[in-house]
Write an enzyme that holds these catalytic residues in place. Structure first.
Site, PDB file in Angstrom:
ATOM      1  N   CYS A 149      52.416  -0.494  25.794  1.00 16.82           N
ATOM      2  CA  CYS A 149      52.680   1.017  26.043  1.00 16.82           C
ATOM      3  C   CYS A 149      51.849   1.864  24.551  1.00 16.82           C
ATOM      4  O   CYS A 149      50.889   1.786  24.098  1.00 16.82           O
ATOM      5  CB  CYS A 149      53.523   1.556  26.471  1.00 16.82           C
ATOM      6  SG  CYS A 149      53.043   3.126  27.313  1.00 16.82           S
ATOM      7  N   HIS A 154      53.786  -1.969  30.751  1.00 14.66           N
ATOM      8  CA  HIS A 154      55.280  -2.676  30.287  1.00 14.66           C
ATOM      9  C   HIS A 154      55.721  -3.951  30.788  1.00 14.66           C
ATOM     10  O   HIS A 154      55.789  -3.748  32.429  1.00 14.66           O
ATOM     11  CB  HIS A 154      55.744  -1.245  31.041  1.00 14.66           C
ATOM     12  CG  HIS A 154      56.177  -0.401  29.939  1.00 14.66           C
ATOM     13  ND1 HIS A 154      56.517  -0.174  29.439  1.00 14.66           N
ATOM     14  CD2 HIS A 154      55.195   1.316  30.532  1.00 14.66           C
ATOM     15  CE1 HIS A 154      56.567   1.703  28.398  1.00 14.66           C
ATOM     16  NE2 HIS A 154      55.559   1.688  29.478  1.00 14.66           N
ATOM     17  N   GLU A 179      57.972  -5.730  30.356  1.00 18.06           N
ATOM     18  CA  GLU A 179      59.487  -5.500  30.512  1.00 18.06           C
ATOM     19  C   GLU A 179      59.750  -4.681  31.697  1.00 18.06           C
ATOM     20  O   GLU A 179      60.934  -5.322  32.219  1.00 18.06           O
ATOM     21  CB  GLU A 179      59.966  -4.957  29.430  1.00 18.06           C
ATOM     22  CG  GLU A 179      59.808  -3.521  29.213  1.00 18.06           C
ATOM     23  CD  GLU A 179      59.141  -2.874  28.726  1.00 18.06           C
ATOM     24  OE1 GLU A 179      58.056  -4.022  28.028  1.00 18.06           O
ATOM     25  OE2 GLU A 179      58.120  -2.345  28.248  1.00 18.06           O
TER      26      GLU A 179
END
Lengths: 216, 265
Positions: free
Chosen positions: A80, A183, A185
């Site tokens: 990001c 993202h 994650e």
């Protein structure tokens, strides 16, 4: 393995650390330039504004070690804002010089669109990249951003995403650098797979670069 | 293509998930961390936790819940309830929230929205608007969990919240909440056409077509629901299949994690 997550005050590094830990490696979260310089794998996370990100990196003396690390051709993952920081300039809130690792600018989605681009969207890979091994082309990842890269060199575009008619580079990189606008994650099992690929490649061959880059 | 999102919502009271009707008559609905993991497996696109604990001493429990959930669930988490300062926003983000929802404090002191957006980015600032119908085309903003009328027009407040830096709005119809007879579509239409940030529709989900209407007629980017999930009326895979079948872009539910996940790219 000495996997380092750069801590420059960005909000989401805990979730990046959790995803890395889920892949079986305890990351070192650090703001110490020498530890960044000594990493065997480096992750630059980040949310927030480009100006703050760059100011924080410079204030902590981390910009130089990150550039040296990348120049030494060791595995690097940007996420990001950690991806946007790699380009020459960001137009977010003015004109802010960034790290200049990849040629191009960070630009805003056009007015009139629903911004932020928030939610799950598909990524179409332009290159068979080992960090995406086992992840089907067109998989969904979680995005939340108002600005996106406009690379000056098409060869750094590894994957693309379309949002309300705008196609933008959602995965960029070259050599040992890979960076995503989304993202991983926060992208469920697909995103965890990306982290585990990154870690495995860094561990096993010390490189995440495609052995033989081929266009799809 | 960007998919529309389905978001199960947890109202958390003293560490338990509860659900009421029109903000009262609370029923126990289970353990938040267990439910979060279950909905993640079922394909939830995000999760929202709203801490409705009355006493501030018990409020710390929500931080533990967020930490525990964020350790296990790798999808976005929004947390709200009792957010009064930029420090509260920071605390929730540090516990593992990706977005923080503010309601009463934002109405009372709108500068809080700017402080949050400046400090942490608009992308993590959600303003929750609890709206009650006052006429055929007018809605009033309520605060304090629906107990306090503010005299403010909901559409005007939504617009102001976005101008001040909200990256997303969570719009709850108090009239519809918990009744399971549909979202307030005109309210959603008015707000989604007034702002250019994503809007989450909340309050009233009872049947799959309600979700369809909120997304396709109301213009919402996401639908939030509680009762239909917690009490097992519908599960997420069947709702996603229904919406996808009617042409709404949906993220497919992940295949279960195989012990040997390796396969060709």
């Amino acid at each position: 393995m000495d996997l380092v997550i750069v801590d420059y005050g960005a909000g989401n590094l805990r979730s990046v650390a959790r995803a890395v830990a889920h892949a079986g490696v305890e990351p070192r979260i650090t703001a110490v330039p020498a530890e960044v310089a000594a990493a065997r794998a480096l992750i630059l996370p980040g949310v927030g504004a480009a100006a703050d990100t760059m100011a924080n990196l410079r204030r902590s003396g981390l910009d130089g070690p990150i550039l040296d690390y990348i120049a030494s051709d060791r595995p690097f993952l940007g996420v990001c804002m950690g991806q946007q920081a790699l380009f020459d300039v960001s137009e977010e809130g003015g004109e802010h010089p960034c790290l200049g690792v990849l040629p191009g600018r960070i630009v805003r989605f056009p007015r009139g669109m629903t911004v932020p681009h928030m939610g799950w969207n598909t990524v179409e890979m332009r290159v068979d990249h080992p960090v995406f091994e086992g992840i089907p082309d067109g998989s969904y990842f979680y995005f939340v951003h108002s600005y996106h890269p406009a690379p000056a060199d098409p060869s750094v575009v590894l994957g693309e995403t379309e949002y309300e008619g705008v196609r933008f580079a959602s995965v960029v990189g070259r050599d040992n650098v890979v960076a995503t606008q989304f993202h991983p994650e926060k992208s469920g099992r697909t995103g965890l797979r990306l982290y585990s690929n990154f870690i495995r490649l860094a561990k096993e061959r010390g490189s995440i670069a495609p052995v033989e880059a081929g266009a799809r | 293509m960007l998919t529309r999102r389905i978001i199960p919502c947890f109202d958390v009271d003293n560490g338990r998930v509860v659900k009421g009707v029109s903000f009262v008559e609370l029923r126990d609905a289970g353990d938040p961390v267990e439910l979060a993991a279950k909905y993640d497996r079922q394909g939830a696109d995000e999760l929202v936790f709203l801490d409705i604990t009355a006493s501030s001493e018990a409020r710390t429990s929500v931080y533990d819940i967020i930490r525990e959930t964020a350790d296990q669930v790798f999808i976005p988490l929004t947390v709200g309830g009792g957010v009064r300062s930029a420090q509260d926003v920071r605390m929730m983000l540090e516990c593992g929230a990706d977005k923080v929802s503010m309601n009463t404090a934002a109405v009372e002191r709108p500068d809080l929205i700017e402080e949050g957006a400046r400090g942490f980015g608009s992308q993590c600032i959600v303003v929750a608007v609890d709206a009650k119908r006052t006429g055929s085309e007018t809605w009033e903003v309520f605060t304090h969990g629906g107990r306090t009328a503010t005299g403010r027009d909901a559409v005007e407040w939504a617009r102001e919240a976005v101008e001040r830096g909200a990256g997303e709005l969570l719009v709850t119809s108090m009239d519809s909440d918990g009744h399971q007879d549909g979202y307030d579509i005109p309210l959603l239409q008015r707000i989604t056409s007034a702002v250019d940030v994503p809007v989450i529709a909340s309050g009233g989900a009872g049947k799959p077509e309600h979700l369809y209407d909120a997304l396709m007629e109301g213009g919402a980017s996401a639908v939030l629901a509680a009762s239909i999930f917690h009490f097992g009326t519908y599960d997420i895979p069947s709702l996603k299949a229904y919406l996808a079948g009617r042409g709404v872009p949906m993220r497919p539910v992940d295949a279960p994690e195989a012990p040997d996940a390796a396969s060709g790219a």
